[in-house]
Enzyme design. Structure first.
Site, PDB file in Angstrom:
ATOM      1  N   LYS A 188      96.150  31.997  10.653  1.00 17.54           N
ATOM      2  CA  LYS A 188      95.031  32.948  10.671  1.00 17.54           C
ATOM      3  C   LYS A 188      93.692  32.235  10.437  1.00 17.54           C
ATOM      4  O   LYS A 188      93.661  31.055  10.068  1.00 17.54           O
ATOM      5  CB  LYS A 188      95.279  34.012   9.595  1.00 17.54           C
ATOM      6  CG  LYS A 188      96.525  34.882   9.856  1.00 17.54           C
ATOM      7  CD  LYS A 188      96.701  35.917   8.741  1.00 17.54           C
ATOM      8  CE  LYS A 188      97.917  36.793   8.963  1.00 17.54           C
ATOM      9  NZ  LYS A 188      98.083  37.793   7.868  1.00 17.54           N
TER      10      LYS A 188
ATOM     11  N   GLU B  37     107.103  39.003  20.353  1.00 15.38           N
ATOM     12  CA  GLU B  37     105.779  38.450  20.024  1.00 15.38           C
ATOM     13  C   GLU B  37     105.540  37.122  20.748  1.00 15.38           C
ATOM     14  O   GLU B  37     104.423  36.866  21.211  1.00 15.38           O
ATOM     15  CB  GLU B  37     105.651  38.281  18.504  1.00 15.38           C
ATOM     16  CG  GLU B  37     105.546  39.620  17.787  1.00 15.38           C
ATOM     17  CD  GLU B  37     105.497  39.506  16.263  1.00 15.38           C
ATOM     18  OE1 GLU B  37     105.331  40.553  15.610  1.00 15.38           O
ATOM     19  OE2 GLU B  37     105.613  38.378  15.726  1.00 15.38           O
TER      20      GLU B  37
ATOM     21  N   TYR C 191      99.438  44.478  15.671  1.00 11.72           N
ATOM     22  CA  TYR C 191      99.582  45.142  14.365  1.00 11.72           C
ATOM     23  C   TYR C 191      99.734  46.666  14.515  1.00 11.72           C
ATOM     24  O   TYR C 191      99.288  47.413  13.648  1.00 11.72           O
ATOM     25  CB  TYR C 191      98.376  44.820  13.477  1.00 11.72           C
ATOM     26  CG  TYR C 191      98.397  43.422  12.869  1.00 11.72           C
ATOM     27  CD1 TYR C 191      99.482  42.979  12.104  1.00 11.72           C
ATOM     28  CD2 TYR C 191      97.320  42.557  13.029  1.00 11.72           C
ATOM     29  CE1 TYR C 191      99.501  41.714  11.538  1.00 11.72           C
ATOM     30  CE2 TYR C 191      97.334  41.274  12.454  1.00 11.72           C
ATOM     31  CZ  TYR C 191      98.426  40.873  11.705  1.00 11.72           C
ATOM     32  OH  TYR C 191      98.444  39.616  11.130  1.00 11.72           O
TER      33      TYR C 191
ATOM     34  N   ASN D   3      96.173  35.720   3.598  1.00 14.57           N
ATOM     35  CA  ASN D   3      97.465  35.079   3.317  1.00 14.57           C
ATOM     36  C   ASN D   3      97.892  34.054   4.364  1.00 14.57           C
ATOM     37  O   ASN D   3      99.065  33.718   4.487  1.00 14.57           O
ATOM     38  CB  ASN D   3      98.542  36.140   3.067  1.00 14.57           C
ATOM     39  CG  ASN D   3      98.776  37.037   4.259  1.00 14.57           C
ATOM     40  OD1 ASN D   3      98.248  36.779   5.343  1.00 14.57           O
ATOM     41  ND2 ASN D   3      99.580  38.072   4.085  1.00 14.57           N
TER      42      ASN D   3
ATOM     43  N   HIS E 263     100.815  34.516   9.947  1.00 10.30           N
ATOM     44  CA  HIS E 263     101.712  35.591  10.388  1.00 10.30           C
ATOM     45  C   HIS E 263     103.022  34.962  10.829  1.00 10.30           C
ATOM     46  O   HIS E 263     103.020  33.914  11.473  1.00 10.30           O
ATOM     47  CB  HIS E 263     101.110  36.355  11.577  1.00 10.30           C
ATOM     48  CG  HIS E 263     102.134  37.200  12.282  1.00 10.30           C
ATOM     49  ND1 HIS E 263     102.508  38.451  11.822  1.00 10.30           N
ATOM     50  CD2 HIS E 263     102.928  36.950  13.366  1.00 10.30           C
ATOM     51  CE1 HIS E 263     103.461  38.938  12.617  1.00 10.30           C
ATOM     52  NE2 HIS E 263     103.732  38.043  13.553  1.00 10.30           N
TER      53      HIS E 263
END
Ligand code: IDP
Ligand code: MG
Length: 154
Positions: free
Chosen positions: A9, A126, A49, A112, A115
């Site tokens: 991220k 995905e 998401y 965080n 993913h």
């Protein structure tokens, strides 16, 4: 072999942790089958998401995920989806086990770092969603003989 999508991220990019994340997955024995840098837009994020779009944190999550490019990776390995989730650690990094990526390197749930797909089915979907067939690579990894028993390599 299972496939899993990893997104490093924007916080991983900004904090210079891309190499660290790749190293941890490589050292586990996983095979990198696709990697690219990308800027995710609203449409892609709402699709990725989808289960979270109506939640209170979604707006902040979308803004954050658009705040700088990300690094997209596809990894392959025997039952790799679950073992990568363990390596990544709990969603809330304050509850993530020491030794996991989030447990060692992050504090905020909304920052965080990474993913990782959460099931075999979502791993397949995905990876197919973010990578075209010509961006995924099938090759023999010479170290496999030292990583897997024969039955796991089949
Ligand atoms: P996961 O990334 O561990 O699979 P999910 O529950 O699928 O966790 O949530 C997706 C992402 O949404 C998280 O990684 C995190 O970035 C963000 N998120 C989830 N819950 C919260 C929250 O309570 N506050 C802020 N961000 C959250
Ligand atoms: Mg999730």
């Amino acid at each position: 072999m299972e496939r899993t999508l990893i997104i490093a991220k924007p916080d991983a990019i900004q904090r210079g942790l891309i190499g660290e994340i790749i190293t941890r997955l490589e050292r586990k024995g996983l095979k990198l089958i696709g990697i690219k840098m990308s800027s995710l837009d609203q449409t892609m994020l709402r699709d990725h998401y989808a289960e979270h779009v109506d939640k209170s944190f979604y707006k902040g999550l979308e803004e954050f995920m658009k705040s700088s490019p990300v690094v997209l990776m596809a990894w392959e390995g025997y039952e790799c989806v679950e073992s990568v989730r363990t390596l990544v650690g709990a969603t809330n990094p304050r509850q993530a086990s020491p030794g996991s990526i989030r447990g060692d390197l992050a504090i905020g749930t909304g920052r965080n770092l990474i993913h990782a797909s959460d099931s075999k089915k979502s791993g397949e979907a995905e990876v197919a969603n973010f990578f075209g067939p010509d961006e995924l690579f099938a090759y023999d990894k010479s170290e496999y003989v030292h990583i897997y028993e024969e039955s796991e390599r089949a």
